[in-house]
Design a protein around this motif. Structure first.
Motif, PDB file in Angstrom:
ATOM      1  N   ALA A   1      19.377 -22.503 -25.203  1.00 46.41           N
ATOM      2  CA  ALA A   1      18.657 -23.004 -26.387  1.00 46.41           C
ATOM      3  C   ALA A   1      17.164 -22.997 -26.093  1.00 46.41           C
ATOM      4  O   ALA A   1      16.727 -23.374 -25.000  1.00 46.41           O
ATOM      5  CB  ALA A   1      19.116 -24.416 -26.732  1.00 46.41           C
ATOM      6  N   VAL A   2      16.410 -22.583 -27.089  1.00 48.90           N
ATOM      7  CA  VAL A   2      14.956 -22.564 -26.950  1.00 48.90           C
ATOM      8  C   VAL A   2      14.406 -23.913 -27.426  1.00 48.90           C
ATOM      9  O   VAL A   2      14.594 -24.290 -28.585  1.00 48.90           O
ATOM     10  CB  VAL A   2      14.341 -21.413 -27.786  1.00 48.90           C
ATOM     11  CG1 VAL A   2      12.820 -21.447 -27.689  1.00 48.90           C
ATOM     12  CG2 VAL A   2      14.888 -20.075 -27.325  1.00 48.90           C
ATOM     13  N   ASP A   3      13.815 -24.642 -26.531  1.00 45.11           N
ATOM     14  CA  ASP A   3      13.151 -25.932 -26.761  1.00 45.11           C
ATOM     15  C   ASP A   3      14.117 -27.075 -27.058  1.00 45.11           C
ATOM     16  O   ASP A   3      14.085 -28.100 -26.390  1.00 45.11           O
ATOM     17  CB  ASP A   3      12.093 -25.805 -27.877  1.00 45.11           C
ATOM     18  CG  ASP A   3      10.980 -26.827 -27.698  1.00 45.11           C
ATOM     19  OD1 ASP A   3      10.860 -27.362 -26.588  1.00 45.11           O
ATOM     20  OD2 ASP A   3      10.242 -27.079 -28.669  1.00 45.11           O
ATOM     21  N   ILE A   4      14.950 -26.927 -28.090  1.00 46.87           N
ATOM     22  CA  ILE A   4      15.941 -27.950 -28.478  1.00 46.87           C
ATOM     23  C   ILE A   4      17.138 -27.188 -29.038  1.00 46.87           C
ATOM     24  O   ILE A   4      16.929 -26.219 -29.766  1.00 46.87           O
ATOM     25  CB  ILE A   4      15.397 -28.838 -29.633  1.00 46.87           C
ATOM     26  CG1 ILE A   4      14.053 -29.459 -29.264  1.00 46.87           C
ATOM     27  CG2 ILE A   4      16.389 -29.909 -30.030  1.00 46.87           C
ATOM     28  CD1 ILE A   4      13.447 -30.284 -30.399  1.00 46.87           C
ATOM     29  N   PRO A   5      18.367 -27.584 -28.741  1.00 45.27           N
ATOM     30  CA  PRO A   5      19.483 -26.908 -29.422  1.00 45.27           C
ATOM     31  C   PRO A   5      19.298 -27.064 -30.938  1.00 45.27           C
ATOM     32  O   PRO A   5      19.046 -28.180 -31.414  1.00 45.27           O
ATOM     33  CB  PRO A   5      20.724 -27.672 -28.938  1.00 45.27           C
ATOM     34  CG  PRO A   5      20.299 -28.360 -27.692  1.00 45.27           C
ATOM     35  CD  PRO A   5      18.828 -28.663 -27.855  1.00 45.27           C
TER      36      PRO A   5
ATOM     37  N   LEU B   1      16.851 -20.699 -33.432  1.00 41.66           N
ATOM     38  CA  LEU B   1      16.845 -20.900 -34.892  1.00 41.66           C
ATOM     39  C   LEU B   1      15.840 -21.967 -35.304  1.00 41.66           C
ATOM     40  O   LEU B   1      14.974 -21.740 -36.135  1.00 41.66           O
ATOM     41  CB  LEU B   1      18.244 -21.319 -35.370  1.00 41.66           C
ATOM     42  CG  LEU B   1      19.364 -20.288 -35.278  1.00 41.66           C
ATOM     43  CD1 LEU B   1      20.670 -20.927 -35.715  1.00 41.66           C
ATOM     44  CD2 LEU B   1      19.048 -19.075 -36.128  1.00 41.66           C
ATOM     45  N   PHE B   2      15.987 -23.157 -34.723  1.00 43.61           N
ATOM     46  CA  PHE B   2      15.093 -24.269 -35.069  1.00 43.61           C
ATOM     47  C   PHE B   2      14.680 -24.997 -33.798  1.00 43.61           C
ATOM     48  O   PHE B   2      15.489 -25.208 -32.904  1.00 43.61           O
ATOM     49  CB  PHE B   2      15.797 -25.302 -35.958  1.00 43.61           C
ATOM     50  CG  PHE B   2      16.305 -24.743 -37.248  1.00 43.61           C
ATOM     51  CD1 PHE B   2      15.437 -24.415 -38.279  1.00 43.61           C
ATOM     52  CD2 PHE B   2      17.666 -24.555 -37.442  1.00 43.61           C
ATOM     53  CE1 PHE B   2      15.911 -23.903 -39.474  1.00 43.61           C
ATOM     54  CE2 PHE B   2      18.147 -24.042 -38.636  1.00 43.61           C
ATOM     55  CZ  PHE B   2      17.266 -23.714 -39.657  1.00 43.61           C
ATOM     56  N   GLY B   3      13.433 -25.437 -33.790  1.00 38.57           N
ATOM     57  CA  GLY B   3      12.941 -26.254 -32.665  1.00 38.57           C
ATOM     58  C   GLY B   3      12.383 -27.550 -33.205  1.00 38.57           C
ATOM     59  O   GLY B   3      13.047 -28.247 -33.983  1.00 38.57           O
TER      60      GLY B   3
HETATM   61  K   LIG Z   1      16.490 -23.855 -30.748  1.00 39.95           K
END
Ligand SMILES: [K+]
Ligand SMILES: NC(=O)C1=CN([C@@H]2O[C@H](COP(=O)(O)OP(=O)(O)OC[C@H]3O[C@@H](n4cnc5c(N)ncnc54)[C@H](O)[C@@H]3O)[C@@H](O)[C@H]2O)[C@H](O)CC1
Length: 537
Positions: free
Chosen positions: A167-171, A138-140
């Motif tokens: 999680a992609v890059d950062i939760p 959703l958000f990084g």
């Molecule tokens: K993320």
């Protein structure tokens, strides 16, 4: 390992794209492959209990973090999983590299389900509860301000799914700089972070939301990573081992430094002993405890390898101002001083501390009552003739900065840097993920240690350890970093043997030798470091 803020990471991406000509979509491709590989590893672990075809739910936002999610969805579909992509954005807002990957997903016929309201979430629930994993894209690093409204609901929905989330890059919802929760945040089992770890993944509460952190090589040119001035440094055995040189075969105890520990008062001899033994176990050549004279005989009985120096005392059994001259004279023959454990809050003793700190001819590590003595005028630390290390816990830090302990904990990163700037010395902010800030150095983040170490005397051991390392010739920031890493690791080893609840400060001392073996000789300690790097509450 270098650790960066989201803005530095964006600058790294920009250089890769603009200065080196690496297309953004190539970086995104590498990122998305790593995310898919992390999901695959979860599948390998859980597959025996699952029905075929295995399902994966991928939640995407409108930015490049979502783009990584679209790419991952393609790879996951190619691996044979049944994938659905849930998009919490208006598809017309998706642009650039993310739009490229979105279009591929569409053309591959992977179902794309828009999430616009609670009804959409209800419809998504069936598929998600049958999924063996979720992907949070959703958000990084592009998250700004608090997450509110429907996005918050989406995050809660992801957390309610009951399956492991990558999680992609950062939760989503974790501030990449401070580790704070911005409204709501995804609780991940694994976070695949791109290029370099972000600071907020290593600081609490972010660290407990990130789970296990996997670093993804996304093909950024090595020169950019070498050149980048990172704000943080994650302490690990590579960093620590560089601070130590092998012993020369003809070494003698004079080569390893003399430590003078000014500590103790009536009722607090233990603090002095713990600091002394912490120093002795860190390889100091000679350790001397400077103590109120009335306690000298007791301490002589308590310690064997550590010497004592009786100093004038107040009627209350704490150090008197008359101790100043003899203490300074002894310090001239030493290489570092530790000051504070168990000194008491006696006014005259506080006077002694203030005068000693400014006059000390050798580096001083100040803790506990030493810090209390300085808390009214901490600015005087700048007047010290020799380098200073202070080791406050959040309460002591709050007093030094005239803020509350809650404010310190809310933004530990800023607090430690602020103290370092204001006082011009090395600052060790203790607590889960101890931070070390030193002028002109990145802030070190310590991954070792456990809650069992929050026990009386633990800080005294650390003070002695740092002073010993400084006496051995390490620079103040190195001594502080190596001290907190080895102290935390010794605590982890002690907790593994005895458990966190019964852990006492003496157990930390008893495991310092093993911590050295692991850090310097590369001895494997059965995954202890792995545990130390995992997020925990
Ligand atoms: K993320
Ligand atoms: N740049 C690259 O080359 C690479 C980046 N990677 C990935 O990209 C993200 C960062 O992407 P970015 O587009 O800058 O931002 P985000 O995807 O994190 O999302 C920002 C998006 O969300 C909106 N927004 C921001 N704050 C809020 C808020 N509080 N509430 C609602 N909406 C918000 C904002 O307007 C943006 O549109 C990085 O993390 C990586 O995952 C690749 O890894 C490869 C290379």
């Amino acid at each position: 390992m270098k650790v960066v803020s989201p803005s530095t990471m964006r600058e790294i991406d920009r250089r890769a794209i603009e200065d080196f000509g690496v297309p953004g979509v190539v970086l995104m491709e590498n990122a998305s492959r790593e995310v898919a590989a992390a999901v695959w590893r979860i599948w390998e672990r859980v597959k025996d209990n699952r029905r075929i075809p295995p399902k994966v739910a991928v939640f995407c936002g409108r930015g490049n973090n979502g783009g990584d999610g679209f790419g991952a969805a393609r790879h996951l579909a190619n691996m044979g999983f049944e994938v659905r992509v849930f998009v919490a954005a208006d598809p017309t807002e998706i642009t650039g590299d993310a739009a490229v990957n979105f279009e591929i997903v569409r053309r591959m016929g992977i179902p794309v389900i828009p999430l616009r309201g609670e009804n959409d979430l209800e419809k998504a629930r069936g598929f998600y509860t049958e999924s063996f994993a979720g992907v949070d894209a959703l958000f990084g690093t592009g998250l700004r301000g608090e997450i509110t409204g429907f996005h918050r609901k989406v995050i809660e929905f992801i957390n309610e799914g009951g399956c492991p989330v990558v999680a992609v890059d950062i939760p989503s919802g974790i501030c990449g700089l401070t580790g704070k929760i911005l409204g709501a945040a995804v609780r991940a089992e694994v976070t695949v972070t791109m290029g370099l770890p972000k600071i907020g993944l290593l600081l609490y509460p972010g660290a407990s939301y990130a789970g296990i952190i996997t670093l993804a090589d996304i093909g950024l040119p090595a020169k950019i990573l070498d050149d980048v001035k990172a704000e943080g440094l994650l302490l690990d055995r590579q960093v620590i081992s560089c601070y130590f040189k092998p012993y020369a075969p003809d070494a003698h105890k004079g080569d390893f430094g003399r430590v003078f520990i000014i500590a103790g008062s009536k009722g607090m001899t233990g603090a002095a002993v713990l600091a002394g033994l912490g120093a002795a176990r860190c390889g100091a050549g000679l350790v001397t405890l400077g103590v109120p004279e009335g306690l000298n005989d007791i301490l002589e009985v308590k310690v064997t390898e550590v010497m004592t120096l009786p100093l004038p005392q107040t009627p209350a059994g704490s150090l008197s101002i008359k101790a100043l001259e003899p203490a300074l004279e002894f310090a001239r023959k030493c290489d570092a001083v530790a000051m504070g454990p168990g000194l008491s809050r006696h006014e005259e003793t506080a006077e002694f501390v203030k005068k000693f700190v400014t006059e000390s001819p050798v580096p001083v590590v100040i803790d506990a009552d030493g810090l209390n003595a300085l808390s009214e005028y901490p600015g005087m630390l700048k007047k010290a003739k020799a380098p200073v290390v202070i080791t406050p816990h959040p309460g002591e830090m709050a007093r030094l900065l005239s803020i509350t302990a809650g404010e310190v904990q809310e933004n530990r990163w800023d607090a430690v840097r602020e103290a370092c700037d204001r006082f011009g010395c090395t600052v060790v902010l203790k607590g889960a993920r101890t931070l070390v800030a030193s002028p002109d150095h990145p802030v070190s983040i310590n991954p070792t240690g456990n809650p069992g170490m929050a026990t009386g005397g633990s800080g005294d051991v650390l003070t002695g350890m740092i002073a010993a390392l400084a006496a051995r010739g390490l620079k103040c920031h190195e001594a502080a970093a190596a001290g907190v890493y080895l102290h935390g690791l010794a605590g982890d080893l002690a907790a593994r043997e005895k458990g966190e609840i019964p852990l006492i400060a003496g157990d930390i001392i008893d495991h310092i030798h093993e911590a050295f073996k692991y850090a310097l000789e590369g001895e494997s300690l059965n995954g202890c470091e792995g545990q130390a790097h995992q997020g925990r509450d």
